[in-house]
Every structure is written in C-alpha cells, then in structure tokens.
Design a protein around this motif. Sequence first.
Motif, PDB file in Angstrom:
ATOM      1  N   TYR A  86       0.863  -1.417  -0.085  1.00  0.00           N
ATOM      2  CA  TYR A  86      -0.194   0.045   0.039  1.00  0.00           C
ATOM      3  C   TYR A  86       0.782   1.436   0.098  1.00  0.00           C
ATOM      4  O   TYR A  86       0.291   2.351  -0.584  1.00  0.00           O
ATOM      5  CB  TYR A  86      -0.859  -0.078   1.247  1.00  0.00           C
ATOM      6  CG  TYR A  86      -2.266  -0.526   0.977  1.00  0.00           C
ATOM      7  CD1 TYR A  86      -2.588  -1.987   0.592  1.00  0.00           C
ATOM      8  CD2 TYR A  86      -3.436  -0.028   1.461  1.00  0.00           C
ATOM      9  CE1 TYR A  86      -3.664  -2.354   0.214  1.00  0.00           C
ATOM     10  CE2 TYR A  86      -4.677  -0.557   1.333  1.00  0.00           C
ATOM     11  CZ  TYR A  86      -4.781  -1.769   0.672  1.00  0.00           C
ATOM     12  OH  TYR A  86      -6.119  -2.329   0.526  1.00  0.00           O
ATOM     13  N   ALA A  87       2.033   1.168   0.690  1.00  0.00           N
ATOM     14  CA  ALA A  87       2.820   2.421   0.870  1.00  0.00           C
ATOM     15  C   ALA A  87       3.514   2.922  -0.452  1.00  0.00           C
ATOM     16  O   ALA A  87       4.038   4.023  -0.356  1.00  0.00           O
ATOM     17  CB  ALA A  87       3.786   2.084   2.031  1.00  0.00           C
ATOM     18  N   ASP A  88       3.812   2.076  -1.392  1.00  0.00           N
ATOM     19  CA  ASP A  88       4.382   2.291  -2.666  1.00  0.00           C
ATOM     20  C   ASP A  88       3.696   2.427  -3.830  1.00  0.00           C
ATOM     21  O   ASP A  88       3.802   1.951  -4.846  1.00  0.00           O
ATOM     22  CB  ASP A  88       5.663   1.705  -2.726  1.00  0.00           C
ATOM     23  CG  ASP A  88       6.735   2.348  -3.766  1.00  0.00           C
ATOM     24  OD1 ASP A  88       6.821   3.615  -3.910  1.00  0.00           O
ATOM     25  OD2 ASP A  88       7.400   1.460  -4.429  1.00  0.00           O
ATOM     26  N   ASN A  89       2.286   2.947  -3.729  1.00  0.00           N
ATOM     27  CA  ASN A  89       1.331   2.978  -4.530  1.00  0.00           C
ATOM     28  C   ASN A  89       1.348   4.270  -5.569  1.00  0.00           C
ATOM     29  O   ASN A  89       1.225   5.258  -5.340  1.00  0.00           O
ATOM     30  CB  ASN A  89      -0.176   2.857  -3.896  1.00  0.00           C
ATOM     31  CG  ASN A  89      -1.157   3.162  -5.101  1.00  0.00           C
ATOM     32  OD1 ASN A  89      -0.978   2.788  -6.176  1.00  0.00           O
ATOM     33  ND2 ASN A  89      -2.207   3.756  -4.438  1.00  0.00           N
ATOM     34  N   PRO A  90       1.860   3.841  -6.858  1.00  0.00           N
ATOM     35  CA  PRO A  90       2.220   5.154  -7.851  1.00  0.00           C
ATOM     36  C   PRO A  90       0.725   5.638  -7.989  1.00  0.00           C
ATOM     37  O   PRO A  90       0.430   6.826  -8.118  1.00  0.00           O
ATOM     38  CB  PRO A  90       2.604   4.237  -9.026  1.00  0.00           C
ATOM     39  CG  PRO A  90       3.084   3.199  -8.624  1.00  0.00           C
ATOM     40  CD  PRO A  90       2.526   2.753  -7.503  1.00  0.00           C
ATOM     41  N   GLY A  91      -0.484   4.912  -7.885  1.00  0.00           N
ATOM     42  CA  GLY A  91      -1.782   5.455  -7.951  1.00  0.00           C
ATOM     43  C   GLY A  91      -2.167   6.471  -6.768  1.00  0.00           C
ATOM     44  O   GLY A  91      -3.255   7.085  -7.076  1.00  0.00           O
ATOM     45  N   GLY A  92      -1.377   6.837  -5.902  1.00  0.00           N
ATOM     46  CA  GLY A  92      -1.624   7.598  -4.785  1.00  0.00           C
ATOM     47  C   GLY A  92      -0.538   8.606  -4.774  1.00  0.00           C
ATOM     48  O   GLY A  92      -0.357   9.359  -3.837  1.00  0.00           O
ATOM     49  N   GLY A  93       0.404   8.535  -5.803  1.00  0.00           N
ATOM     50  CA  GLY A  93       1.469   9.471  -5.891  1.00  0.00           C
ATOM     51  C   GLY A  93       2.880   9.259  -5.223  1.00  0.00           C
ATOM     52  O   GLY A  93       3.745   9.928  -5.074  1.00  0.00           O
TER      53      GLY A  93
END
Length: 499
Positions: free
Chosen positions: A308-315
């Motif tokens: 979850y912490a390295d989600n490109p979909g959240g920037g």
Amino acid sequence: MFFTVLTAEFIHETNTFNKNPTDYDAFTKYFVYFGDHAIKERGHANTELAGFCDCARDYGWKQTHVLSAAAEPAGVVTRDAFDRLGGAIVKAAGEHKEKLDGILLGLHGAMVTEFCEDAEGELLERLRAVVGPDMPIAIALDHHGNVTQKMCELANIVVSYKTYPHVDMRECGRLAGAILQRTMKGEIRPRTLRVHRPMLEEVNCGRTDVGPMIDRIAKAIAYEKEPGVFAVSINTGFANADIREIGPAVTVTYDGNEAKHRAFAEGIADDIWKKRFEVINDYMSVEEAAEIAKAYKRGKGPLIIADYADNPGGGAYGDSTNLLKALIDAGITDAAFGPMVDAETAKQLHRHTVGDRVKVQLGGKFDPRFGGGPLELEGEICLISDGFYTCDGPILGGLHFCLGETAVLRVGGIDVLVVSEPTQILDLQQFRAFGIDPAAKTVVGLKSMQHFRAAFEPIAGKVIVCDSGALTTPHWEKLPYRNVPRPIFPIDREIEVKS
C-alpha cells in the motif's frame, strides 16, 4: 427540446509530498486527447466520458467535447499544465457560451497546483467568470476527492463514484448527465450541500467491498430516491494532499428542504467519525509479509502481497525497494514483482538483449527515506518492451496505456517488472503483456492500494497487505504535514467533535 452540452475530463490526484511536479509532459505521457479523438479512445469504456456520451445519445444532445486529460498521481500540477489544459476548457466555454445549455465535467477532486490548493474550485471559478452564474454545471468526481465548499458552491451538481475499487466511473458520469438534463429542461434547480469532519481520510480509505462503507453507500442510494434528492456522495478524502480543506465529506445534490438533507448528510459524517478507530486492514511489515510468502503453499492460487505504501496510484514514487529486498532475503521463488519504477535501469536493460545477465542498481533513487535505497542485484533479462499494453479488467478494460521503456529482470526466482513511467498495478495485463502470468505464480508482490482487488482477488489464493514505509504509507501520522488544519485525526488522536 435538444440541448448543447460542453464536456471535458481533466483529472489529477495530487500527492503534495511527492517532489516531482506534474507538468504538461506528464499528462501527455498518460493521456491527453482532444475532441473526437478522446471520444474514440475513452467513450466506450468505464470512464466518465463514456457516461457523458451515453447521455448525449439518450437525450439527443449536441455534445462538444473539449479534451480528456489525466496524469499519473505525483507532485503539484504546474501552472503551465493547468493553464494549458484547464484554459482550453475555459476557452471553449467562452467560444460556445451563446449556444451552450450546460457543462458536464469529469474531474478528480484532489488536484493541487503550484499556485492553488483547490484546482477544481479554481477551474470552476474561471468557468463561472466566462459563462455566468446561471449556466448549469455538473461535475463527476473520484471517491477520493477532497471536496471543497467552493466546488459545491460553483457546481450545481456534484456526483462521486460509489465504489472502491472504482468500477462505476461510467455510471457516475451517466448520473451527473441525467441530473443535468433535468436541470436544462427546467424541471429542477439543484444545488449541493457539503458536510465534513476533521480527518485526513476515512480510516479505511473508503473501501466499499467490506466494512462500514457498504452500509453507508446503501443508505446513500436509498436516500437518492427521496423527493428532491438527486445525488448523495460519500467522499473519502485524500490524505496525501497537505491542504486546508482535506478529508471526508458528504455531499447531497438536492432541490428543496436543505435542513432535512443536511441532517441526513450529518448522520453519515457522524458514522465516519464514530468509527474512525475501526481499521479493517492489517498492514504488515515487509519482513512479516516475506515470512508468510516463505511458508505459503500455492493451493488454489498465488499469494498476493500488496504494498500500500508505494502505490503510484496515490502519488508514491513506485521505486521502493523494501518489499523486494525482503522477498529476496527470504529466498522467495516462483514469484513476480512489479512495478519497479526506474527509468535509468530500464534504459540500461534496453542496451542489452534477452538472455543477458546484468548487474544493476535497482530502485530507491527518488527519495530513499521513503521505502529504501537502491539494491545492487544481478539478474537475467527475460523481456524487453516498449511498454504498451491494453487493459482487460473491470476498472480500465479496453483502455490503452504505456509504461515507457520496460523490461523483465529475473533475480533469483523473482520476475521483476522494471518500468519507466509510474503506474499502479490494477489489471492483469500489466503483467501478462510483458510475459508474466500472475495466476501461474506462487507469490505476486505488487504496488497498489485496493484497486488491485478487482482483477487479482479472483485469481488469488490469499491476499495480504503491507507497509514498506514509502510515500503513501497508511500511517498518515508519519507524513510531514504543514498546512492541514489542527487538530485533525489521526495526527491528533484525542480530538473530539460534537455531533
């Protein structure tokens, strides 16, 4: 009576902690389509534009579509990009305003520019300056918008997605258009109210597959059948934007009894606040996730580990190495991992041929404080590609995207998807198009937050989620906020709000 409607899509979810600004080129790398080209590319899929086009056909509109533009979530949008893309929408509205009966926009609700925290409000303000206060404007927003009071004052109609993973973008666009149709006919005079709670985000990021959001959405849908109610939206918020108007908001687009509708919205907001400590996900450390992977027996399907912490979909940057390192250290084999966003390494791999063994410094280059530094690895090149693929899953099925220079590097027993452009994994084709069948693996590590479930849960034997310490960590209190109003939950956990 037939109407002329101006439509456009201008979408960005801005992570203000990401140090890479989102310029015009970032939009063109993801997608920028103008006019009929946009309709050709996006008017048939699960998009807001497809919903707009449905309405145009159903109601006989003359549709003038300006553009469809989006960039992968990253840092603040530059003034140049906003002025060029938003400016094209405003210019078209001015050129056509004498013939226009309404405006219908697909936005996100969490765009931040280098000069303005509320980019959607800024766009609406510029439009109002051109078309005046009486032109009906409808906007379709992402479930994770930080919906501001200004947006609700300047747009008559506000409709947000009701699903996460987002599988109802087209439906959302269609609903916004249907309300706009009734408004243009003079049947209704809608406006939108907003209620808000002092939180960074709904505690489960708005998951609608499990947990309390299921009941909230059901209540919202039921309330939309009440007289004078046209849309109820439960906006989760987006915690990675360090802005003043952040967090969950409930909006009601209505005509008539404001007090009654506000009371309903307050009830939903109260429930979000009351259940702020009820976290559904168990965010493991990368070491814990790797130990589970080591003991996992394949059974009916692979173990899916979502970072979850390295989600490109959240920037997030998409180049965190902590999870990959943990899997390598644990000796995991028969595995896939992706994406690793590293244009430098992708370019290096493209100078070789399939079958070559190479040494690389992989990942961790944007900001090693978030998720780990570069890994010195040796592996075999399994594939080299230009990065083009077509999605076939429930979220983006039929849409075309490009990862830039792409390669698959086999490190030990792990096939690592190395890409040049950041992207969230949410479709099986993001692996399959590059020679990796995730359904055939024992372990699949991927960088995504919730959206992956739509395509990957059907093939999974088990799903776990972890926090690698990267930029979209679900532990928001670890982020260096400066602009959010205080006190605010969960930074200030003892804060109380009177119902």
